[in-house]
Write a protein that holds these residues in place. Structure first.
Motif, PDB file in Angstrom:
ATOM      1  N   VAL A  72       0.833  -1.190   0.000  1.00  0.00           N
ATOM      2  CA  VAL A  72       0.000   0.000   0.000  1.00  0.00           C
ATOM      3  C   VAL A  72       0.877   1.252   0.000  1.00  0.00           C
ATOM      4  CG1 VAL A  72      -1.706   1.354   1.289  1.00  0.00           C
ATOM      5  CG2 VAL A  72      -1.967  -1.124   1.110  1.00  0.00           C
ATOM      6  N   PHE A  73       1.918   1.262   0.853  1.00  0.00           N
ATOM      7  CA  PHE A  73       2.854   2.389   0.864  1.00  0.00           C
ATOM      8  C   PHE A  73       3.501   2.560  -0.511  1.00  0.00           C
ATOM      9  CE2 PHE A  73       2.988   2.150   5.588  1.00  0.00           C
ATOM     10  CZ  PHE A  73       2.841   3.498   5.852  1.00  0.00           C
ATOM     11  N   GLN A  74       3.878   1.435  -1.129  1.00  0.00           N
ATOM     12  CA  GLN A  74       4.515   1.490  -2.437  1.00  0.00           C
ATOM     13  C   GLN A  74       3.571   2.088  -3.477  1.00  0.00           C
ATOM     14  OE1 GLN A  74       5.244  -2.323  -4.268  1.00  0.00           O
ATOM     15  NE2 GLN A  74       6.992  -1.562  -5.414  1.00  0.00           N
ATOM     16  N   SER A  75       2.331   1.622  -3.473  1.00  0.00           N
ATOM     17  CA  SER A  75       1.349   2.115  -4.441  1.00  0.00           C
ATOM     18  C   SER A  75       1.065   3.600  -4.239  1.00  0.00           C
ATOM     19  CB  SER A  75       0.053   1.306  -4.314  1.00  0.00           C
ATOM     20  OG  SER A  75      -0.960   1.841  -5.139  1.00  0.00           O
ATOM     21  N   LEU A  76       0.879   4.005  -2.982  1.00  0.00           N
ATOM     22  CA  LEU A  76       0.563   5.409  -2.706  1.00  0.00           C
ATOM     23  C   LEU A  76       1.736   6.321  -3.057  1.00  0.00           C
ATOM     24  CD1 LEU A  76      -1.395   5.111   0.679  1.00  0.00           C
ATOM     25  CD2 LEU A  76      -2.312   5.489  -1.624  1.00  0.00           C
ATOM     26  N   ALA A  77       2.963   5.843  -2.812  1.00  0.00           N
ATOM     27  CA  ALA A  77       4.133   6.660  -3.149  1.00  0.00           C
ATOM     28  C   ALA A  77       4.185   6.945  -4.646  1.00  0.00           C
ATOM     29  CB  ALA A  77       5.411   5.952  -2.707  1.00  0.00           C
ATOM     30  N   LEU A 393      -8.908   4.829  -2.480  1.00  0.00           N
ATOM     31  CA  LEU A 393      -8.467   5.209  -3.831  1.00  0.00           C
ATOM     32  C   LEU A 393      -8.918   4.191  -4.868  1.00  0.00           C
ATOM     33  CD1 LEU A 393      -4.817   6.612  -3.635  1.00  0.00           C
ATOM     34  CD2 LEU A 393      -6.957   7.858  -3.861  1.00  0.00           C
ATOM     35  N   THR A 394      -8.781   2.909  -4.526  1.00  0.00           N
ATOM     36  CA  THR A 394      -9.158   1.878  -5.492  1.00  0.00           C
ATOM     37  C   THR A 394     -10.668   1.855  -5.720  1.00  0.00           C
ATOM     38  OG1 THR A 394      -9.295   0.156  -3.763  1.00  0.00           O
ATOM     39  CG2 THR A 394      -7.173   0.456  -4.876  1.00  0.00           C
ATOM     40  N   LYS A 395     -11.443   2.063  -4.668  1.00  0.00           N
ATOM     41  CA  LYS A 395     -12.902   2.053  -4.811  1.00  0.00           C
ATOM     42  C   LYS A 395     -13.381   3.238  -5.653  1.00  0.00           C
ATOM     43  CE  LYS A 395     -15.631   0.815  -1.478  1.00  0.00           C
ATOM     44  NZ  LYS A 395     -16.130  -0.462  -2.023  1.00  0.00           N
ATOM     45  N   ARG A 396     -12.709   4.367  -5.500  1.00  0.00           N
ATOM     46  CA  ARG A 396     -13.060   5.540  -6.304  1.00  0.00           C
ATOM     47  C   ARG A 396     -12.506   5.452  -7.723  1.00  0.00           C
ATOM     48  NH1 ARG A 396     -11.289  10.290  -2.040  1.00  0.00           N
ATOM     49  NH2 ARG A 396     -13.129  10.213  -0.656  1.00  0.00           N
ATOM     50  N   GLY A 397     -11.473   4.629  -7.909  1.00  0.00           N
ATOM     51  CA  GLY A 397     -10.792   4.568  -9.193  1.00  0.00           C
ATOM     52  C   GLY A 397      -9.864   5.738  -9.411  1.00  0.00           C
ATOM     53  N   GLU A 398      -9.603   6.499  -8.341  1.00  0.00           N
ATOM     54  CA  GLU A 398      -8.760   7.689  -8.437  1.00  0.00           C
ATOM     55  C   GLU A 398      -7.322   7.304  -8.744  1.00  0.00           C
ATOM     56  OE1 GLU A 398      -7.484  11.431  -5.536  1.00  0.00           O
ATOM     57  OE2 GLU A 398      -9.241  10.202  -5.038  1.00  0.00           O
ATOM     58  N   ARG A 403      -2.704   2.735 -16.106  1.00  0.00           N
ATOM     59  CA  ARG A 403      -2.477   1.404 -15.542  1.00  0.00           C
ATOM     60  C   ARG A 403      -3.708   0.907 -14.763  1.00  0.00           C
ATOM     61  NH1 ARG A 403       2.078   3.951 -13.439  1.00  0.00           N
ATOM     62  NH2 ARG A 403       1.678   3.160 -11.342  1.00  0.00           N
ATOM     63  N   PRO A 404      -4.888   0.920 -15.375  1.00  0.00           N
ATOM     64  CA  PRO A 404      -6.105   0.493 -14.678  1.00  0.00           C
ATOM     65  C   PRO A 404      -6.085  -0.980 -14.280  1.00  0.00           C
ATOM     66  CG  PRO A 404      -6.540   0.760 -17.023  1.00  0.00           C
ATOM     67  CD  PRO A 404      -5.174   1.317 -16.775  1.00  0.00           C
ATOM     68  N   HIS A 405      -5.255  -1.775 -14.946  1.00  0.00           N
ATOM     69  CA  HIS A 405      -5.190  -3.205 -14.625  1.00  0.00           C
ATOM     70  C   HIS A 405      -4.634  -3.459 -13.225  1.00  0.00           C
ATOM     71  CE1 HIS A 405      -1.255  -2.050 -16.260  1.00  0.00           C
ATOM     72  NE2 HIS A 405      -0.740  -3.029 -15.536  1.00  0.00           N
ATOM     73  N   GLU A 406      -4.003  -2.443 -12.611  1.00  0.00           N
ATOM     74  CA  GLU A 406      -3.447  -2.619 -11.262  1.00  0.00           C
ATOM     75  C   GLU A 406      -4.483  -2.391 -10.165  1.00  0.00           C
ATOM     76  OE1 GLU A 406      -0.183   0.064 -10.971  1.00  0.00           O
ATOM     77  OE2 GLU A 406       1.056  -0.993 -12.448  1.00  0.00           O
ATOM     78  N   LYS A 407      -5.668  -1.943 -10.541  1.00  0.00           N
ATOM     79  CA  LYS A 407      -6.672  -1.558  -9.552  1.00  0.00           C
ATOM     80  C   LYS A 407      -7.098  -2.739  -8.675  1.00  0.00           C
ATOM     81  CE  LYS A 407     -11.338   0.361  -9.142  1.00  0.00           C
ATOM     82  NZ  LYS A 407     -12.504   0.919  -9.877  1.00  0.00           N
ATOM     83  N   THR A 408      -7.427  -3.872  -9.283  1.00  0.00           N
ATOM     84  CA  THR A 408      -7.879  -5.035  -8.510  1.00  0.00           C
ATOM     85  C   THR A 408      -6.796  -5.517  -7.568  1.00  0.00           C
ATOM     86  OG1 THR A 408      -9.355  -5.709 -10.307  1.00  0.00           O
ATOM     87  CG2 THR A 408      -8.773  -7.387  -8.672  1.00  0.00           C
TER      88      THR A 408
END
Length: 488
Positions: A72-77, A393-398, A403-408
Motif C-alpha cells: 500500500v505504501f509502495q502504491s501510494l508513493a 483510492l481503489t474504490k473511487r478509481g482515483e 495502468r487500470p489493470h493494477e486496480k484489482t
C-alpha cells in the motif's frame, strides 16, 4: 542521506537534484529504522508466548499483513507523489484534517516512545555488566540516558547530512552481530530439541493457539516499525519509484533476519529457559551456547544497532512534526529551521517528550515491555488510516486512469492490510488502547493551537464525535491509572 537538510524545497534546483536520496540510502533508512531494539528481544518475547509452531503462524500473519501494508505504501508513493511524509499525509488526504492530525500525532508520539525503549534496552544491556543500571529504569540509567538524548540532539542540530551519514554506516555495521548469531545457532541447532519445543514444550502455562499468536502481535508491530522509513522521506528521493523498491527490499531482508532470530533459539535451548532470560535475550541465548563472550559480542552489536536506530528515528520524528507544521496541521513554530536548515523546534519538542518518558520509566515494573507495547499501539491508528486510504483510492478509481489493470491487485492488498490493522487493534487489548487515548486526548491541544493560528473552525460534526470518543477514552485511562485498575 546526501541532503544536509529536510527543507529541500528551499534549495536551488541544481543543488536539490545533487542532494536527493539514492536507492541504497533509502534502503539503509528502511533497514536502519527497522533493525533496532526489537530484534534483540525476540527470543524471550516469543518464548514467553508460544513455541515454534505458534511463532511460525504469528510470523506468517505479521509478515503477510505487513507485506500488504508495504505494498500500500509502495502504491501510494507512486500514485500520490505530491503527498509528503507518507503516514500523516495519506490520512489527511483521505479522511480530513483532524484524523490526519491524529495520525501525525500518533506516529510522532509513538516514535518518541520507541526512542525511549531504545534507551531502556541500552541500560538494561549494560545492567548485565554494571548492576547500577538494573533493568534500564534506575536513577543512574535515567541520568545516563538523558545525557545520551541531548548529545544526539545537539549533533543533529549541526546538520542532518552528518547524522544521516553516520546512520548509513551504522546500518551496515550492526547487521554483522545478528548474522553471526544466526550462523552460530544454525551450527548448534538440534532438531530433537526443536521438535520437543515445537508444540509449546513443557513447563509453560497452557494457552490456546489463538491466544499464543495474539500475545506476539504487538511485538511484531514494534519490530516492523520503520517499514515506512522510505515513505517518510519520499520527497527527498531521486526517483519516486525508489521509495517502493526500498520499502519492499528492506522489508524482505529484515523479515528473514527476524524469523531466524525467533526460531533458531528453540533448537538450542528449552522453551522455559528462553522465556526466563533477561533482555536483551539474544545476548543471553548466545551466552548459553558459546559462553560469556557471546553476551559481550551481541551486547556490543546491540549498542551499535540501537544507537543507529535511535538516530534514524530522531530524524523521522522531527521530519514528521516539521512537515505537519508546514502543511499547517501543527503549530507553525515547528516548521522553523536553524542556520543548518534542521527543523530545530520540532527536534526540541521531540526530545523534550522523549526526556519526559525516560523519567517516567522509573515508576514502571517492566519499562521496556511498556514502551514497546505503547509504541506499537500508537502506530496502529496511522497504519489503519493508510490502509483505509489505499482502499478508498481503489474504490473511487482515483489515479487509475493510467495502468487500470493494477486496480484489482491494489484493492486486494489494501483490503487485507485494513483487516490486518483492525486485528492488531483487537489484539492490543483495551488496556493499551485507553493508554494511547491518554496521549491522543491532551495532544489535541496542538491541533487547537494550529487551528486558532489560522482562524479556522475546530471540528466538523464527524471530527467532533471522534474527539469526544478520544476524550472519553482518555478519562477512562486516567481513572484506571489513578485507581490502580490499570498498571504499568
Amino acid at each position: 542521506m546526501a541532503s544536509p537538510s529536510v527543507d529541500v524545497a528551499a534549495a536551488t534546483p541544481s543543488s536539490t537534484a545533487a542532494k536527493k536520496l539514492t536507492l541504497p540510502i533509502l534502503i539503509a533508512m528502511v533497514v536502519g529504522s527497522m533493525v533496532g531494539s526489537g530484534i534483540f528481544s525476540l527470543p524471550r518475547t516469543f518464548g514467553n508466548a508460544t513455541g515454534p509452531f505458534g511463532a511460525i503462524i504469528a510470523w506468517c500473519i505479521a509478515a503477510g499483513g505487513m507485506y500488504t501494508l508495504a505494498r500500500v505504501f509502495q502504491s501510494l508513493a507512486e500514485r500520490k507523489p505530491k503527498l509528503d511524509a507518507g503516514v500523516y499525509a495519506y490520512a489527511k488526504a483521505g479522511f480530513g484534517d483532524y484524523p490526519g492530525f491524529l495520525s501525525a500525532l500518533g506516529y510522532w508520539v509513538g516514535s518518541c516512545i520507541g526512542n525511549v525503549s531504545y534507551w531502556v534496552l541500552i541500560k538494561s544491556t549494560l545492567g548485565a555488566f554494571f548492576p547500577v543500571f538494573g533493568d534500564g529504569n534506575t536513577i543512574a540509567a535515567i541520568i545516563v540516558a538523558s545525557i545520551g538524548i541531548w548529545t544526539f540532539h545537539f549533533m543533529i542540530l549541526r546538520g542532518i547530512e552528518q547524522a544521516a551519514f553516520i546512520n548509513t554506516v551504522v546500518t551496515v555495521a550492526k547487521i554483522l552481530p545478528i548474522l553471526t548469531f544466526i550462523l552460530i545457532l544454525f551450527f548448534a541447532f538440534k532438531f530433537d530439541l526443536f521438535r520437543a519445543n515445537f508444540w509449546g514444550g513443557t513447563g509453560m502455562p497452557e494457552a490456546s493457539l489463538f491466544d499464543q499468536v495474539r500475545a506476539t502481535m504487538l511485538v511484531t508491530v514494534f519490530v516492523f516499525l520503520g517499514i515506512e522509513g522510505a515513505s517518510v522521506y519520499s520527497r527527498l528521493a531521486q526517483k519516486r519509484s525508489h521509495v517502493g523498491v526500498a520499502t519492499i527490499v528492506g522489508f524482505l531482508g529484515v523479515t528473514t533476519l527476524m524469523v531466524l532470530v525467533t526460531l533458531l533459539p528453540y533448537g538450542v535451548l528449552e522453551r522455559p529457559e528462553i522465556a526466563g532470560m533477561r533482555q536483551p535475550s539474544m545476548a543471553a541465548v548466545l551466552e548459553a551456547v558459546v559462553g560469556p563472550w557471546g553476551a559481550v559480542f551481541v551486547s556490543v552489536g546491540l549498542l551499535v544497532s540501537v544507537l543507529g536506530a535511535y538516530l534514524a528515528w530522531s530524524l523521522i520524528c522531527a521530519e514528521v512534526l516539521s512537515v505537519a507544521a508546514k502543511n499547517r496541521d501543527m503549530p507553525k513554530v515547528f516548521a522553523t529551521t536553524n542556520e543548518n536548515r534542521v527543523p530545530a523546534a520540532a527536534l526540541w519538542m521531540t526530545n523534550i517528550i522523549v526526556q519526559i518518558f525516560v523519567i517516567s520509566t522509573y515508576w514502571s515494573n517492566d519499562a521496556f515491555s511498556l514502551m514497546l507495547n505503547l509504541t506499537s499501539v500508537m502506530a496502529l491508528i496511522p497504519f489503519l488510516l493508510v490502509a483505509a486510504y489505499g482502499l478508498l483510492l481503489t474504490k473511487r478509481g482515483e489515479t487509475y486512469t493510467t495502468r487500470p489493470h493494477e486496480k484489482t491487485r491494489d484493492m486486494i492488498f489494501a483490503g487485507i492490510a485494513l483487516i490486518y490493522t483492525l486485528f492488531l487493534i483487537y489484539a492490543a487489548g483495551m488496556k493499551f488502547l485507553v493508554l494511547s487515548a491518554i496521549l491522543y486526548g491532551p495532544g489535541t491541544i496542538l491541533y487547537v493551537w494550529a487551528r486558532r493560528e489560522q482562524g479556522k473552525s475546530l471540528f466538523t460534526p464527524l471530527e467532533l464525535f471522534i474527539f469526544i470518543v478520544t476524550m472519553i477514552g482518555c478519562g477512562v485511562g486516567i481513572h484506571g491509572l489513578a485507581t490502580g485498575y490499570i498498571t504499568i
